[in-house]
Design an enzyme around this catalytic site. Structure first.
Site, PDB file in Angstrom:
ATOM      1  N   HIS A   1      39.355  58.372  35.370  1.00  0.00           N
ATOM      2  CA  HIS A   1      40.191  57.487  36.188  1.00  0.00           C
ATOM      3  C   HIS A   1      40.977  56.522  35.287  1.00  0.00           C
ATOM      4  O   HIS A   1      42.195  56.386  35.415  1.00  0.00           O
ATOM      5  CB  HIS A   1      39.286  56.711  37.160  1.00  0.00           C
ATOM      6  CG  HIS A   1      40.002  55.675  37.965  1.00  0.00           C
ATOM      7  ND1 HIS A   1      40.464  55.905  39.239  1.00  0.00           N
ATOM      8  CD2 HIS A   1      40.371  54.404  37.672  1.00  0.00           C
ATOM      9  CE1 HIS A   1      41.075  54.822  39.698  1.00  0.00           C
ATOM     10  NE2 HIS A   1      41.031  53.893  38.768  1.00  0.00           N
ATOM     11  N   GLU A   2      40.280  55.880  34.382  1.00  0.00           N
ATOM     12  CA  GLU A   2      40.935  54.886  33.514  1.00  0.00           C
ATOM     13  C   GLU A   2      41.948  55.547  32.583  1.00  0.00           C
ATOM     14  O   GLU A   2      43.038  55.022  32.364  1.00  0.00           O
ATOM     15  CB  GLU A   2      39.899  54.103  32.707  1.00  0.00           C
ATOM     16  CG  GLU A   2      38.920  53.287  33.550  1.00  0.00           C
ATOM     17  CD  GLU A   2      39.603  52.379  34.555  1.00  0.00           C
ATOM     18  OE1 GLU A   2      40.747  51.948  34.308  1.00  0.00           O
ATOM     19  OE2 GLU A   2      39.003  52.122  35.617  1.00  0.00           O
TER      20      GLU A   2
ATOM     21  N   HIS B   1      33.753  45.257  35.045  1.00  0.00           N
ATOM     22  CA  HIS B   1      34.480  46.146  35.949  1.00  0.00           C
ATOM     23  C   HIS B   1      35.556  46.912  35.168  1.00  0.00           C
ATOM     24  O   HIS B   1      36.370  46.324  34.469  1.00  0.00           O
ATOM     25  CB  HIS B   1      35.102  45.389  37.116  1.00  0.00           C
ATOM     26  CG  HIS B   1      35.635  46.335  38.146  1.00  0.00           C
ATOM     27  ND1 HIS B   1      34.841  46.862  39.139  1.00  0.00           N
ATOM     28  CD2 HIS B   1      36.842  46.912  38.272  1.00  0.00           C
ATOM     29  CE1 HIS B   1      35.558  47.710  39.853  1.00  0.00           C
ATOM     30  NE2 HIS B   1      36.779  47.766  39.345  1.00  0.00           N
ATOM     31  N   ALA B   2      35.541  48.242  35.295  1.00  0.00           N
ATOM     32  CA  ALA B   2      36.403  49.090  34.461  1.00  0.00           C
ATOM     33  C   ALA B   2      37.887  48.804  34.688  1.00  0.00           C
ATOM     34  O   ALA B   2      38.324  48.569  35.811  1.00  0.00           O
ATOM     35  CB  ALA B   2      36.121  50.557  34.781  1.00  0.00           C
TER      36      ALA B   2
ATOM     37  N   HIS C   1      45.258  56.033  34.079  1.00  0.00           N
ATOM     38  CA  HIS C   1      46.133  54.850  33.964  1.00  0.00           C
ATOM     39  C   HIS C   1      46.821  54.836  32.599  1.00  0.00           C
ATOM     40  O   HIS C   1      48.022  54.609  32.489  1.00  0.00           O
ATOM     41  CB  HIS C   1      45.315  53.567  34.100  1.00  0.00           C
ATOM     42  CG  HIS C   1      44.816  53.272  35.486  1.00  0.00           C
ATOM     43  ND1 HIS C   1      45.616  53.287  36.587  1.00  0.00           N
ATOM     44  CD2 HIS C   1      43.579  52.908  35.939  1.00  0.00           C
ATOM     45  CE1 HIS C   1      44.909  52.954  37.666  1.00  0.00           C
ATOM     46  NE2 HIS C   1      43.658  52.720  37.293  1.00  0.00           N
TER      47      HIS C   1
ATOM     48  N   GLU D   1      46.416  54.836  40.791  1.00  0.00           N
ATOM     49  CA  GLU D   1      44.969  55.010  40.952  1.00  0.00           C
ATOM     50  C   GLU D   1      44.566  56.475  41.116  1.00  0.00           C
ATOM     51  O   GLU D   1      43.395  56.819  40.960  1.00  0.00           O
ATOM     52  CB  GLU D   1      44.472  54.211  42.158  1.00  0.00           C
ATOM     53  CG  GLU D   1      44.703  52.704  42.060  1.00  0.00           C
ATOM     54  CD  GLU D   1      44.052  52.076  40.835  1.00  0.00           C
ATOM     55  OE1 GLU D   1      43.075  52.651  40.305  1.00  0.00           O
ATOM     56  OE2 GLU D   1      44.526  51.013  40.391  1.00  0.00           O
TER      57      GLU D   1
ATOM     58  N   TYR E   1      43.547  52.146  46.602  1.00  0.00           N
ATOM     59  CA  TYR E   1      42.463  53.119  46.395  1.00  0.00           C
ATOM     60  C   TYR E   1      42.319  54.048  47.592  1.00  0.00           C
ATOM     61  O   TYR E   1      41.931  55.197  47.442  1.00  0.00           O
ATOM     62  CB  TYR E   1      41.138  52.415  46.099  1.00  0.00           C
ATOM     63  CG  TYR E   1      41.202  51.516  44.894  1.00  0.00           C
ATOM     64  CD1 TYR E   1      41.275  52.046  43.606  1.00  0.00           C
ATOM     65  CD2 TYR E   1      41.214  50.132  45.023  1.00  0.00           C
ATOM     66  CE1 TYR E   1      41.346  51.224  42.495  1.00  0.00           C
ATOM     67  CE2 TYR E   1      41.275  49.305  43.920  1.00  0.00           C
ATOM     68  CZ  TYR E   1      41.348  49.855  42.654  1.00  0.00           C
ATOM     69  OH  TYR E   1      41.423  49.032  41.565  1.00  0.00           O
TER      70      TYR E   1
ATOM     71  N   HIS F   1      37.251  43.126  43.406  1.00  0.00           N
ATOM     72  CA  HIS F   1      38.686  42.997  43.694  1.00  0.00           C
ATOM     73  C   HIS F   1      39.028  41.786  44.548  1.00  0.00           C
ATOM     74  O   HIS F   1      40.187  41.397  44.606  1.00  0.00           O
ATOM     75  CB  HIS F   1      39.181  44.287  44.355  1.00  0.00           C
ATOM     76  CG  HIS F   1      38.936  45.502  43.501  1.00  0.00           C
ATOM     77  ND1 HIS F   1      37.665  45.993  43.260  1.00  0.00           N
ATOM     78  CD2 HIS F   1      39.776  46.299  42.801  1.00  0.00           C
ATOM     79  CE1 HIS F   1      37.738  47.050  42.473  1.00  0.00           C
ATOM     80  NE2 HIS F   1      38.994  47.256  42.177  1.00  0.00           N
TER      81      HIS F   1
END
Ligand code: X8Z
Ligand code: ZN
Length: 607
Positions: free
Chosen positions: A378-379, A348-349, A382, A406, A516, A506
């Site tokens: 997305h990552e 999971h990323a 962060h 997020e 999210y 999650h």
């Protein structure tokens, strides 16, 4: 572990002044403002130091799942939990001190810094940490082993994801959907025990339960926050219902009314994603009739981008175009980009800042798909956020709220428009404006379809934490909520021991999920603001702020605040608005909404 701060450890004893205070007659005196400041400064120093060790053990446990890495990670988590617990308990002596709001905020952030605070009894803290690492590792190790004539073949979540995205054979889809969900029943009782322990921990911090603690992290009373979520959902629900009606109508044609009832819930295994959380993979089944081919980003990536690393380079390049500094060399050396063949990992990323300075990494199992291309952005969102706030004090080194964290990369990914793809050489020419409906529909299958899912996981979990749902009812209520919010049903009756929430990362990993949903709304607010800053005029969905130094500078100003100010201030810094608000997502999809309503005139809407 996802992004931002890592849940932490024990380590050094509290130094000097506190020990003296506790042991001396001064204890009776009212603690001073100066002492409060000293206390929180020292707490930050200790947390910061111990968090690095914790992150390293968690990194190893997630990228090399073994019995030992699991136990080492659990021990580090239990230690860090004990440290937070002790500091939070000691912090209570300053409750009566009148202090500036800024200082008060740091005390609150200390209390909120763990998503599962440990119970006071340290043996129970160790038990909780083992449950937590064990559940996440079990998820990471999960496979579905199919028996066939040639023997047994074990499929990873990557394999199953690929089949769900591509296969149109209902029997095969049902088989892989069931196969993956079979990883979860053994988790249920451990999860229930974990919930009880996390609640004890939350109660020692003065919260009713762990869910109430999660809701306390938004600069407003927890009940007001719950109402705020409901308000946002009501704003976007009509758009979701319109999309649902259209997709159901088309899928009912493809699979027949027995599988997809024209006026009921859609079965979860036919939507192209294991959790039916986004539906982009069924685009070819529901594409506007007679629309040209547009373009297929997955096909382009396969043809033109040699490997996962190069996909990440495109993501980095977008941020560079906004004036961000390039990622450190260590990012490229230490990240996990693809699934290793020789061991179990948590695929999971996630995005990491291991040393709270510049040891940035992502951990993914990248496949050459449009979906993973978006996840890369997305990552990286962060990572660039983490770097932007690194000069804040440790407790402020996190998002304005978790939904902000997020939303950053997703806002960037919205700017992956045809014009952008042409600019970076991934597309030869942009399709004509007539292709917009198809592009918007694809985008809606991704981001509008997600909204009720983003909402319901914690609607379930808040009630689990509050004790409103007993373990034997976990699964029934889960599907009640999926029916109510998503209009999605399980593919057939579920067994008495089924624990379908456990098949979603999650839940076993205990990552709060309302973030999210909030990001689903906020990313459009951010995107609209960045477009305006870049000087764009025109229909919102065609805007890309790629290359805009002005947009980049404005974004960095918000990111650099970290959690140092209440989130409405951060939001205002970028957007001029102080409220979360769905008007941007509605504006973006307005042309599609009109089109959807035309398509669904005369067909059932709702479920
Ligand atoms: O978990 C994630 C990210 C890591 S923070 C990959 N997401 C949610 C999910 O996969 O369920 C991004 C979208 C929603
Ligand atoms: Zn994320």
């Amino acid at each position: 572990m996802t992004e931002g701060r890592k849940d932490g450890t024990a380590g050094r004893r509290l130094v000097g002044v506190l020990v003296v205070l506790l042991a001396s007659p001064l204890t009776a005196q009212q603690p001073t403002l100066a002492a409060a400041r000293r206390f929180i400064d020292q707490a930050e120093t200790q947390l910061e130091e111990r968090s690095v060790h914790l992150s390293r053990t968690e990194w190893v446990a997630a990228t090399y799942i073994t019995h030992d890495t699991e136990l080492l990670s659990a021990a580090a988590q239990a230690d860090y939990g004990r440290l937070v617990q002790r500091l939070a308990t000691e912090a209570a002596r300053y409750d009566g001190v009148s202090m500036p709001t800024d200082l008060r905020r740091r005390f609150l952030l200390l209390k909120l810094s763990l998503s599962a605070p440990p119970p006071a009894d340290s043996a129970l803290g160790v038990e909780m940490a083992r449950l937590q690492t064990g559940l996440e590792a079990d998820y990471g190790r999960g496979t579905y082993c199919q028996a066939s004539a040639g023997g047994t073949r074990c499929l990873t979540l990557n394999d199953l994801t690929r089949i769900l995205a591509q296969s149109r054979d209902p029997a095969e889809l049902l088989d892989v959907w069931r196969g993956w969900h079979a990883i979860a029943p053994p988790m249920r009782d451990r999860y229930a025990r974990f919930v009880a322990l996390a609640n004890q921990g939350a109660q020692t911090l003065g919260f009713r339960d762990a869910g109430a603690m999660w809701r306390a992290a938004y600069d407003m009373p927890p009940d007001t926050f719950a109402a705020e979520i409901e308000r946002l959902w009501e704003q976007v629900r009509p758009l979701y219902v319109a999309l649902h009606a259209y997709v159901r109508h088309r899928l009912s044609d493809v699979y027949g009314p027995a599988l997809v009832p024209p006026d009921g819930a859609m079965p979860a295994h036919l939507l192209g994603n294991m959790w039916a959380q986004d539906w982009a993979n069924v685009f070819p089944l529901v594409a506007p009739r007679g629309a040209g081919p547009g373009y297929d980003l997955t096909a382009i990536l396969r043809e033109r981008v040699p490997d996962a690393r190069q996909m990440v380079r495109y993501g980095e390049n977008f941020f560079l175009s906004l004036g961000f500094d390039s990622l450190p060399t260590t990012f490229w050396e230490r990240s996990q980009f693809t699934r290793p063949q020789d061991r179990d990992v948590v695929c999971h990323a996630s995005a990491w800042d291991v040393d709270n300075r510049d040891d940035l990494r992502i951990k993914m199992c990248i496949e050459p798909t449009a979906e993973d291309f978006v996840t890369i952005h997305h990552e990286l969102g962060h990572n660039f956020y983490q770097r932007a706030y690194k000069d804040q004090g440790f407790l402020y080194q996190t998002g304005a709220h978790d939904g902000f964290h997020e939303a950053i990369g997703d806002a960037i990914a919205l700017a992956i428009t045809p014009d952008y793809l042409v600019k970076v050489g991934l597309l030869d020419r942009a399709p004509a404006a007539a292709a917009d409906t198809a592009l918007l529909l694809r985008q809606a299958l991704d981001r509008v379809a997600f909204l009720p899912f983003g909402l319901l996981i914690d609607q379930w979990r808040w009630r689990v934490f509050s004790g409103d749902i007993a373990a034997r009812d976990y699964n029934r209520v889960w599907w009640d909520l999926r029916m109510r919010y998503q209009g999605v049903a399980p593919p057939g009756p579920r067994a008495a021991d089924a624990f379908d929430p456990g098949a979603k990362y999650h839940v076993p990993a205990n990552v709060p999920y309302t973030r999210y949903f909030l990001a689903g709304i906020l990313q459009f607010q951010f995107y609209r603001a960045l477009c305006r800053e870049a000087g764009y005029v025109g229909p919102l969905h065609r805007c890309s702020f790629y290359g805009s130094a002005a947009a980049g500078a404005k974004l960095r100003r918000m990111l650099a605040l970290g959690a140092s100010r209440p989130w409405p201030e951060a939001l205002e810094a970028l957007t001029g608005q102080r409220d979360m608000d769905a008007s941007a997502i509605l504006e973006y999809f307005a042309p599609l909404r009109a089109w959807l309503d035309r398509q669904t005139g005369g067909v059932p809407v709702g479920w």
